[in-house]
Every structure is written in C-alpha cells, then in structure tokens.
Design a protein around this motif. Structure first.
Motif, PDB file in Angstrom:
ATOM      1  N   VAL A  61      14.306   9.464  24.954  1.00 30.85           N
ATOM      2  CA  VAL A  61      15.652   9.379  24.382  1.00 30.85           C
ATOM      3  C   VAL A  61      16.724   9.200  25.455  1.00 30.85           C
ATOM      4  O   VAL A  61      17.880   8.915  25.127  1.00 30.85           O
ATOM      5  N   LYS A  62      16.365   9.365  26.732  1.00 31.74           N
ATOM      6  CA  LYS A  62      17.365   9.216  27.801  1.00 31.74           C
ATOM      7  C   LYS A  62      16.659   8.939  29.120  1.00 31.74           C
ATOM      8  O   LYS A  62      15.648   9.572  29.447  1.00 31.74           O
ATOM      9  N   GLU A  63      17.197   7.990  29.876  1.00 30.12           N
ATOM     10  CA  GLU A  63      16.752   7.741  31.239  1.00 30.12           C
ATOM     11  C   GLU A  63      17.994   7.513  32.090  1.00 30.12           C
ATOM     12  O   GLU A  63      18.866   6.721  31.725  1.00 30.12           O
ATOM     13  N   LEU A  79      24.042  13.407  24.367  1.00 29.06           N
ATOM     14  CA  LEU A  79      23.145  12.844  23.354  1.00 29.06           C
ATOM     15  C   LEU A  79      23.442  13.423  21.973  1.00 29.06           C
ATOM     16  O   LEU A  79      23.778  14.596  21.838  1.00 29.06           O
ATOM     17  N   GLN A  80      23.272  12.605  20.947  1.00 34.37           N
ATOM     18  CA  GLN A  80      23.551  13.018  19.566  1.00 34.37           C
ATOM     19  C   GLN A  80      22.291  13.640  18.946  1.00 34.37           C
ATOM     20  O   GLN A  80      21.635  13.060  18.078  1.00 34.37           O
ATOM     21  N   VAL A 116      21.830  21.377  24.569  1.00 40.16           N
ATOM     22  CA  VAL A 116      21.458  20.991  23.210  1.00 40.16           C
ATOM     23  C   VAL A 116      22.167  21.888  22.197  1.00 40.16           C
ATOM     24  O   VAL A 116      22.751  21.415  21.204  1.00 40.16           O
ATOM     25  N   CYS A 117      22.153  23.190  22.444  1.00 34.83           N
ATOM     26  CA  CYS A 117      22.803  24.130  21.525  1.00 34.83           C
ATOM     27  C   CYS A 117      24.313  23.909  21.483  1.00 34.83           C
ATOM     28  O   CYS A 117      24.936  23.983  20.406  1.00 34.83           O
ATOM     29  N   MET A 149      14.555  11.877  33.052  1.00 32.68           N
ATOM     30  CA  MET A 149      14.071  11.335  31.781  1.00 32.68           C
ATOM     31  C   MET A 149      13.941  12.467  30.770  1.00 32.68           C
ATOM     32  O   MET A 149      13.419  13.534  31.091  1.00 32.68           O
ATOM     33  N   LEU A 150      14.441  12.213  29.565  1.00 34.62           N
ATOM     34  CA  LEU A 150      14.378  13.188  28.476  1.00 34.62           C
ATOM     35  C   LEU A 150      13.547  12.613  27.337  1.00 34.62           C
ATOM     36  O   LEU A 150      13.710  11.443  26.971  1.00 34.62           O
ATOM     37  N   TYR A 151      12.670  13.444  26.807  1.00 36.40           N
ATOM     38  CA  TYR A 151      11.775  13.011  25.736  1.00 36.40           C
ATOM     39  C   TYR A 151      11.816  13.996  24.577  1.00 36.40           C
ATOM     40  O   TYR A 151      11.972  15.201  24.766  1.00 36.40           O
ATOM     41  N   LEU A 152      11.620  13.477  23.366  1.00 38.78           N
ATOM     42  CA  LEU A 152      11.309  14.296  22.203  1.00 38.78           C
ATOM     43  C   LEU A 152       9.825  14.117  21.904  1.00 38.78           C
ATOM     44  O   LEU A 152       9.318  12.982  21.870  1.00 38.78           O
TER      45      LEU A 152
END
Length: 381
Positions: A61-63, A79-80, A116-117, A149-152
């Motif tokens: 979701v993000k790099e 990020l949304q 995130v919160c 890098m962010l992942y779900l």
C-alpha cells in the motif's frame, strides 16, 4: 493493477516465481525470501487459495523513503486506512528491517500503530484496538536502508496453515516447505511416493491433496475477506469451482512409514481428519528394514533431529546403514533427503547428484538428491 509480495521459505523463490508467472502474474520478480508480482484481486485470491509454496500474500500500500521516525509516522498517517478496513477491526503491526539506521524496531512498530490509530481518530473520532494474537488486519512494515514499504496482509494466518494437519510431532516440517521439496524432487501425481520417516504426515497430505486436486486453502479463511474491497461473488465462484474440480478420495501409490508408533497414530489421525486415510498406505517400520513398494518412485524424508533419534553419534551410525539400505533395496528410485546435518555427506557412502540449499525457518539445510542405480550394490563373488 495492484502490487503484491509473496514471501516463501528461502530456497524456494524460483519455484514460487514460476508458479506466479503460470498463474498470470505481471512484473514478477524474485528476491531473497519471496517474489514480487502484480495483478488484479482475483489473482490475489487465487494465490492464497491455490499456491502451495508461498507463506503469505502481502498487498503493498506504500513505497517511499525515510530518514527519521517522523518520516515513517507521516507516511503511515497520510494513508487512508479507513478505505481498507473498519475501525471495529483489530490490528497488529509487524516490523522487519535490513541495514536500518534507526535504533529501535519496537519503537517503530509502536509509531506505526499510533499513526494508523490517529488517522482513524481524525476520520471518525475512534481508534481500532490492537490484538497481537488473532488480529483481523495485519500491517507489515519493511525497512531496507532508507527505503520504506508498507503492506496489508491478505492471508491472515500464514499459508502453511492449511486447516488440515491438526496434530504434530517433534520438529514437524511446515506444509509449504514440504510442498516445495516435492516440487523440487520432480514428483508428480501418479508416481509412487514413499516417506519412510513420515512423522505427522506432512509430505503425505501434501501429495494426496496434489493428486486429488484439493487446493491447499480450501479448508480455511483469509484476511482479505475482512477488507472493505472484498469481492465476495468472485471469491465464492472461485471456491465453488475449486471444490467442483476435486477428485474423490481413492487409494494412491503414496506410502508412509515411521519407526515410532506415536508418529504413525498422529499421521493416521491427520489423514483421517482430512478424509484422506484411504489414499495412503501406512506401516510402522524402521527405515533400515523397509523395502521399495514399487519398482521405481520418489522417496522423500525429513531426516530426524538429535532429540528424536538420540545423540548425534546415533545419527552418525544411521547414515552409512541408510546408504546401504538404499543401494540394496531401492534400485530405480530417487531419494531426496532433507537435513541440516552436514556429516551425512561423508557418512552416507553415497554421492548426491544434487545439493539444493533450503532454509527451515532460520536453519540452513540441504535437500540431497540420490539417484539409486539398480544393482549398484552387487554381492561380492
């Protein structure tokens, strides 16, 4: 087109790469410990459902780039997240880093959770709860040098948890590593297969499922089912097609044995619970006393650890006897022995035709291939 990353046991990257290309993945690129690929969400569902080697399927979701903790916080906060899951879902953050200059990964994990919160608070004045054991949503942070890098996680529980093998013994091999070893051996359904140290039956169950076209993820749920972009009709149609393509259980040329009665009971229970006990012939026997169940075939074995067979000197005594057994009784077969013990190379008295480095978690191992020539150990005149 969405970007994904599928981690896998180290040493199986090429197997996974070929799988993803065959499944229609785009921009497929292998790296140490996994494979990057792009595709639509139907492909993501399919990889989770059908692939036997991947450990997870992560949605990128993000790099971007970072230099400070504040850079990471801002990248996450921007990020949304509310577009992807609800505030009522529980979360967990995992952080991995290579050559990261920042001092504390624990602090980064906490920082990402706060970001995130805080985003949810800004959106709806509520925040999701943290659940480190059974979260609805797993967020993976990967830092390499100054790259972020962010992942779900679309899988939830790791994919080696098939929802089938409920009982285990000492030092069991994970299902995706066992499946990868079967692939590296060249075994295909219809070829006789023997695991003479079957333990809880992992190799056997993987082979039976492959033979009956039972997809590895058919008996479990996935994290993508909780995401807000989940396409339920596409997923249900995919599952129904997979179930319709299964072959009813039947006796197969798949054989398992172990010298320990407890191991045999465990293997039988796992096969029985999965409805597959009629497919495999099980016998309690010492590997040094069994004979080949067919004229030719593939043997696979996860060689024992010290705590299972005794001290290392007992293993040293086993190896030359095992080599003799293979030469006397398994001409025409190919044996694939998986081990972390380098002493076997000298003590087996057989030369492996191939040595494939593999990792069982953090343990460096080798998959040794022995092509047993018929009559290679003729008695002296």
């Amino acid at each position: 087109m969405t970007d994904f990353f599928a981690p896998c046991p180290r040493g199986l990257e090429t197997v996974l790469f070929n799988d993803l290309v065959e499944m229609g993945g785009q921009n497929v690129r292998a790296t140490e410990g996994g494979v990057h690929f792009s595709g639509d969400w139907a492909l993501c569902y399919r990889v989770n459902l059908e692939n036997r080697v991947a450990s997870r399927v992560l949605w990128r979701v993000k790099e971007g780039w970072y230099r400070t903790e504040q850079d990471i916080y801002k990248a996450v906060f921007d990020l949304q997240w509310q577009r992807w899951f609800n505030v009522t879902h529980t979360i967990r953050v995992n952080t991995t880093a290579i050559r990261c200059a920042l001092k504390s990964l624990e602090f980064i994990t906490l920082l990402v959770k706060d970001a995130v919160c805080d985003r949810f608070r800004a959106h709806c004045d509520e925040r999701p709860s943290v659940d480190t054991l059974t979260p609805d949503v797993r967020i993976h942070v990967f830092l390499e040098d100054e790259k972020l890098m962010l992942y779900l996680d679309t899988s939830g529980d790791p994919l080696f948890k098939r929802g089938v093998r409920q009982n285990t013994n000492i030092a069991p091999i994970r299902e995706n590593l066992a499946a990868g070893i079967l692939r590296l051996s060249g075994w295909t359904p219809g070829t006789p297969l023997l695991d003479p140290m079957c333990g809880s039956g992992t190799f056997l169950i993987e082979a039976v499922q492959m033979s009956l076209n039972i997809q590895p993820g058919i008996a479990r749920s996935f994290a993508f089912e909780k995401l807000l972009n989940f396409d339920k009709p596409v997923w249900q149609a995919m599952k129904q097609a997979a179930i319709a393509a299964q072959v009813p259980p039947k006796p197969l040329e798949i054989y398992g044995s172990d010298m320990y009665g407890d191991a045999m009971k465990t293997a039988w229970r796992n096969l029985s619970d999965a409805g597959l006990s009629d497919c495999v012939e099980l016998n309690q026997a010492n590997i040094l006393e069994i004979s080949a169940p067919a004229e030719h075939g593939i043997m696979v074995a996860n060689l024992p650890y010290g705590e299972r067979m005794g001290e290392l000197d007992e293993l040293a005594e086993l190896y030359p006897k095992l080599g003799d057994t293979l030469k006397r009784k398994f001409g025409g077969w190919t044996a694939y022995l998986f081990t972390a013990d380098k002493a076997i190379l000298k003590l087996m008295r057989l030369s492996p035709s191939k040595r494939t480095p593999l990792f069982n978690g953090a343990i460096e191992c080798r998959l040794l291939e022995y092509k047993i020539v018929s009559g290679s150990n003729r008695p002296a005149k």
